[in-house]
Design a protein around this motif. Structure first.
Motif, PDB file in Angstrom:
ATOM      1  N   LEU A   3       6.946  92.813  71.824  1.00  0.00           N
ATOM      2  CA  LEU A   3       5.899  92.640  70.811  1.00  0.00           C
ATOM      3  C   LEU A   3       6.519  92.500  69.426  1.00  0.00           C
ATOM      4  O   LEU A   3       6.101  91.656  68.621  1.00  0.00           O
ATOM      5  N   GLY A   4       7.510  93.342  69.153  1.00  0.00           N
ATOM      6  CA  GLY A   4       8.164  93.310  67.850  1.00  0.00           C
ATOM      7  C   GLY A   4       8.850  91.983  67.587  1.00  0.00           C
ATOM      8  O   GLY A   4       8.729  91.411  66.496  1.00  0.00           O
ATOM      9  N   MET A   5       9.554  91.476  68.595  1.00  0.00           N
ATOM     10  CA  MET A   5      10.245  90.195  68.427  1.00  0.00           C
ATOM     11  C   MET A   5       9.251  89.050  68.242  1.00  0.00           C
ATOM     12  O   MET A   5       9.474  88.133  67.438  1.00  0.00           O
ATOM     13  N   ALA A   6       8.146  89.106  68.982  1.00  0.00           N
ATOM     14  CA  ALA A   6       7.125  88.062  68.853  1.00  0.00           C
ATOM     15  C   ALA A   6       6.496  88.088  67.466  1.00  0.00           C
ATOM     16  O   ALA A   6       6.249  87.036  66.864  1.00  0.00           O
ATOM     17  N   LEU A   7       6.250  89.288  66.955  1.00  0.00           N
ATOM     18  CA  LEU A   7       5.681  89.422  65.616  1.00  0.00           C
ATOM     19  C   LEU A   7       6.623  88.839  64.559  1.00  0.00           C
ATOM     20  O   LEU A   7       6.191  88.117  63.658  1.00  0.00           O
ATOM     21  N   ILE A   8       7.886  89.156  64.688  1.00  0.00           N
ATOM     22  CA  ILE A   8       8.868  88.636  63.736  1.00  0.00           C
ATOM     23  C   ILE A   8       8.938  87.108  63.837  1.00  0.00           C
ATOM     24  O   ILE A   8       9.001  86.413  62.823  1.00  0.00           O
ATOM     25  N   GLY A   9       8.898  86.594  65.062  1.00  0.00           N
ATOM     26  CA  GLY A   9       8.919  85.150  65.251  1.00  0.00           C
ATOM     27  C   GLY A   9       7.720  84.462  64.612  1.00  0.00           C
ATOM     28  O   GLY A   9       7.857  83.402  63.985  1.00  0.00           O
ATOM     29  N   LYS A  10       6.531  85.071  64.738  1.00  0.00           N
ATOM     30  CA  LYS A  10       5.320  84.483  64.154  1.00  0.00           C
ATOM     31  C   LYS A  10       5.338  84.537  62.626  1.00  0.00           C
ATOM     32  O   LYS A  10       4.568  83.843  61.969  1.00  0.00           O
ATOM     33  N   HIS A  11       6.199  85.375  62.076  1.00  0.00           N
ATOM     34  CA  HIS A  11       6.293  85.505  60.625  1.00  0.00           C
ATOM     35  C   HIS A  11       7.474  84.722  60.035  1.00  0.00           C
ATOM     36  O   HIS A  11       7.874  84.980  58.904  1.00  0.00           O
ATOM     37  N   TRP A  12       8.004  83.777  60.802  1.00  0.00           N
ATOM     38  CA  TRP A  12       9.182  83.051  60.337  1.00  0.00           C
ATOM     39  C   TRP A  12       8.925  82.327  59.012  1.00  0.00           C
ATOM     40  O   TRP A  12       9.743  82.382  58.099  1.00  0.00           O
ATOM     41  N   GLN A  13       7.786  81.674  58.896  1.00  0.00           N
ATOM     42  CA  GLN A  13       7.462  80.976  57.649  1.00  0.00           C
ATOM     43  C   GLN A  13       7.288  81.958  56.498  1.00  0.00           C
ATOM     44  O   GLN A  13       7.646  81.654  55.354  1.00  0.00           O
ATOM     45  N   ASN A  14       6.747  83.134  56.818  1.00  0.00           N
ATOM     46  CA  ASN A  14       6.601  84.163  55.783  1.00  0.00           C
ATOM     47  C   ASN A  14       7.967  84.633  55.289  1.00  0.00           C
ATOM     48  O   ASN A  14       8.149  84.895  54.104  1.00  0.00           O
ATOM     49  N   ILE A  15       8.909  84.738  56.216  1.00  0.00           N
ATOM     50  CA  ILE A  15      10.265  85.136  55.844  1.00  0.00           C
ATOM     51  C   ILE A  15      10.852  84.121  54.869  1.00  0.00           C
ATOM     52  O   ILE A  15      11.463  84.493  53.858  1.00  0.00           O
ATOM     53  N   GLN A  16      10.632  82.842  55.169  1.00  0.00           N
ATOM     54  CA  GLN A  16      11.128  81.780  54.289  1.00  0.00           C
ATOM     55  C   GLN A  16      10.513  81.888  52.900  1.00  0.00           C
ATOM     56  O   GLN A  16      11.202  81.740  51.882  1.00  0.00           O
ATOM     57  N   ARG A  17       9.200  82.158  52.852  1.00  0.00           N
ATOM     58  CA  ARG A  17       8.517  82.265  51.562  1.00  0.00           C
ATOM     59  C   ARG A  17       8.939  83.523  50.811  1.00  0.00           C
ATOM     60  O   ARG A  17       9.060  83.510  49.580  1.00  0.00           O
ATOM     61  N   LEU A  18       9.176  84.595  51.537  1.00  0.00           N
ATOM     62  CA  LEU A  18       9.646  85.828  50.897  1.00  0.00           C
ATOM     63  C   LEU A  18      11.001  85.601  50.241  1.00  0.00           C
ATOM     64  O   LEU A  18      11.234  86.020  49.097  1.00  0.00           O
ATOM     65  N   LEU A  19      11.886  84.933  50.953  1.00  0.00           N
ATOM     66  CA  LEU A  19      13.226  84.665  50.424  1.00  0.00           C
ATOM     67  C   LEU A  19      13.171  83.730  49.220  1.00  0.00           C
ATOM     68  O   LEU A  19      14.003  83.835  48.307  1.00  0.00           O
ATOM     69  N   ALA A  20      12.165  82.859  49.218  1.00  0.00           N
ATOM     70  CA  ALA A  20      12.026  81.908  48.113  1.00  0.00           C
ATOM     71  C   ALA A  20      11.179  82.460  46.965  1.00  0.00           C
ATOM     72  O   ALA A  20      11.016  81.802  45.941  1.00  0.00           O
ATOM     73  N   GLY A  21      10.643  83.680  47.160  1.00  0.00           N
ATOM     74  CA  GLY A  21       9.792  84.285  46.129  1.00  0.00           C
ATOM     75  C   GLY A  21       8.443  83.607  46.000  1.00  0.00           C
ATOM     76  O   GLY A  21       7.805  83.650  44.944  1.00  0.00           O
ATOM     77  N   GLN A  22       7.966  82.993  47.092  1.00  0.00           N
ATOM     78  CA  GLN A  22       6.718  82.246  47.054  1.00  0.00           C
ATOM     79  C   GLN A  22       5.622  82.861  47.921  1.00  0.00           C
ATOM     80  O   GLN A  22       4.549  82.277  48.061  1.00  0.00           O
ATOM     81  N   GLU A  23       5.866  84.038  48.486  1.00  0.00           N
ATOM     82  CA  GLU A  23       4.884  84.660  49.366  1.00  0.00           C
ATOM     83  C   GLU A  23       3.709  85.205  48.563  1.00  0.00           C
ATOM     84  O   GLU A  23       3.872  85.725  47.462  1.00  0.00           O
ATOM     85  N   THR A  24       2.493  85.059  49.121  1.00  0.00           N
ATOM     86  CA  THR A  24       1.286  85.544  48.458  1.00  0.00           C
ATOM     87  C   THR A  24       1.117  87.037  48.699  1.00  0.00           C
ATOM     88  O   THR A  24       1.287  87.513  49.828  1.00  0.00           O
ATOM     89  N   LYS A  25       0.760  87.762  47.655  1.00  0.00           N
ATOM     90  CA  LYS A  25       0.586  89.204  47.785  1.00  0.00           C
ATOM     91  C   LYS A  25      -0.813  89.561  48.297  1.00  0.00           C
ATOM     92  O   LYS A  25      -1.744  88.757  48.210  1.00  0.00           O
ATOM     93  N   ILE A  26      -0.937  90.758  48.803  1.00  0.00           N
ATOM     94  CA  ILE A  26      -2.217  91.261  49.310  1.00  0.00           C
ATOM     95  C   ILE A  26      -3.246  91.260  48.170  1.00  0.00           C
ATOM     96  O   ILE A  26      -2.984  91.698  47.073  1.00  0.00           O
ATOM     97  N   GLY A  27      -4.434  90.748  48.485  1.00  0.00           N
ATOM     98  CA  GLY A  27      -5.507  90.753  47.486  1.00  0.00           C
ATOM     99  C   GLY A  27      -5.595  89.478  46.679  1.00  0.00           C
ATOM    100  O   GLY A  27      -6.588  89.263  45.962  1.00  0.00           O
ATOM    101  N   SER A  28      -4.583  88.609  46.784  1.00  0.00           N
ATOM    102  CA  SER A  28      -4.628  87.345  46.059  1.00  0.00           C
ATOM    103  C   SER A  28      -5.673  86.444  46.711  1.00  0.00           C
ATOM    104  O   SER A  28      -5.665  86.255  47.933  1.00  0.00           O
ATOM    105  N   LYS A  29      -6.586  85.916  45.910  1.00  0.00           N
ATOM    106  CA  LYS A  29      -7.663  85.109  46.451  1.00  0.00           C
ATOM    107  C   LYS A  29      -7.187  83.696  46.697  1.00  0.00           C
ATOM    108  O   LYS A  29      -6.164  83.254  46.205  1.00  0.00           O
ATOM    109  N   LYS A  30      -7.980  82.975  47.472  1.00  0.00           N
ATOM    110  CA  LYS A  30      -7.653  81.591  47.784  1.00  0.00           C
ATOM    111  C   LYS A  30      -7.683  80.754  46.497  1.00  0.00           C
ATOM    112  O   LYS A  30      -8.414  81.035  45.564  1.00  0.00           O
ATOM    113  N   LYS A  31      -6.870  79.704  46.506  1.00  0.00           N
ATOM    114  CA  LYS A  31      -6.820  78.829  45.359  1.00  0.00           C
ATOM    115  C   LYS A  31      -7.895  77.755  45.465  1.00  0.00           C
ATOM    116  O   LYS A  31      -8.276  77.352  46.532  1.00  0.00           O
ATOM    117  N   GLY A  32      -8.324  77.284  44.262  1.00  0.00           N
ATOM    118  CA  GLY A  32      -9.223  76.151  44.249  1.00  0.00           C
ATOM    119  C   GLY A  32     -10.650  76.524  44.301  1.00  0.00           C
ATOM    120  O   GLY A  32     -11.159  77.401  44.834  1.00  0.00           O
TER     121      GLY A  32
END
Length: 198
Positions: free
Chosen positions: A169-198
Motif C-alpha cells: 500500500l505504501g509503495m502504491a501511494l508513493i507511486g501515485k504521488h510521483w507528479q506531486n513529488i516533481q512539483r514539490l521539488l520544483a516548489g510548485q505544489e499547491t498547499k492545503i486550502g488553496s482554492k481552484k484557479k479561475g
C-alpha cells in the motif's frame, strides 16, 4: 470461489467515487476539472466547500474500513483479509466507474489500516496530520505517512502478512504521488486550502 467474490466485491466498493458523488450532491464542478484534477478529498476542498470535502474524506475512508471488517467478520484468513484490503485500495486507485483513473488512495488506505490494526492506523494518520499541519502540503504528508506505515507495522508485528500488505500500500501511494513529488521539488505544489484557479 469465496475469496474471488470477496475480492471483486471489495474492488467494486473501492471504485465508488465519493469525490464525484459529494460534488454532485453539493452542486460543485467535477473535481477532475480543477486543482490537481484528482478525485479526492484534498482536491474537493479546493472548491471551497468544506462539507463536500469532509463527505469525500469520510466516504473514501469508510469503504476501506468496511471491506476489511466484513472480511474479518466472515472469518477469512490473514492472507485473504490482506488481499481484500489490497482490492478495495486498488479499486479506489483504478475505479471501473471512472475509466480506471481514480484518487491517490490516502483516505482509503487510512481506513484500511484503521481496520487492520487501530493502533497502526492511528499512528499513520497521526503522521499525516503532523506533517500536513507543519508543511501545509497534503502530498508531502501522504508521502511521509506512506513511508512510515510499513515501519510502524514491522515494529508492531514483525515480518507478517500484514506488514507485507502495508508495504505494498505504501509503495502504491508513493507511486501515485510521483507528479506531486516533481512539483514539490520544483516548489510548485499547491498547499492545503488553496482554492481552484479561475
Amino acid at each position: 470461489m469465496q475469496t474471488a467474490l470477496a475480492l471483486v466485491a471489495a474492488y467494486l466498493l473501492g471504485s465508488v467515487p465519493f469525490a464525484m458523488l459529494s460534488s454532485t450532491l453539493f452542486g460543485l464542478a467535477d473535481p477532475r476539472s480543477y486543482g490537481s484534477g484528482n478525485p479526492g478529498a484534498t482536491n474537493v476542498l479546493r472548491s471551497g466547500n468544506k462539507k463536500a470535502a469532509l463527505l469525500t474524506l469520510i466516504g473514501d475512508a469508510l469503504k476501506g474500513t468496511l471491506a476489511v471488517i466484513v472480511a474479518q467478520q466472515a472469518g477469512m484468513s490473514d492472507s485473504q483479509i490482506a488481499l481484500v484490503a489490497l482490492a478495495v485500495f486498488l479499486g479506489h486507485l483504478y475505479p471501473v466507474f471512472l475509466k480506471f483513473k481514480g484518487g491517490k488512495g490516502v483516505a482509503t488506505a487510512a481506513g484500511v489500516l484503521l481496520a487492520l490494526d487501530p493502533l497502526l492506523g492511528l499512528a499513520t494518520v497521526g503522521t499525516w496530520l503532523l506533517v500536513a499541519y507543519v508543511s501545509r502540503y497534503s502530498s508531502l504528508a501522504a508521502l511521509c505517512a506512506a513511508a512510515a506505515a510499513p515501519l510502524y507495522s514491522a515494529l508492531m508485528h514483525g515480518a507478517s502478512t500484514q506488514t507485507v500488505i502495508v508495504g505494498v500500500l505504501g509503495m502504491a501511494l508513493i507511486g501515485k504521488h510521483w507528479q506531486n513529488i516533481q512539483r514539490l521539488l520544483a516548489g510548485q505544489e499547491t498547499k492545503i486550502g488553496s482554492k481552484k484557479k479561475g
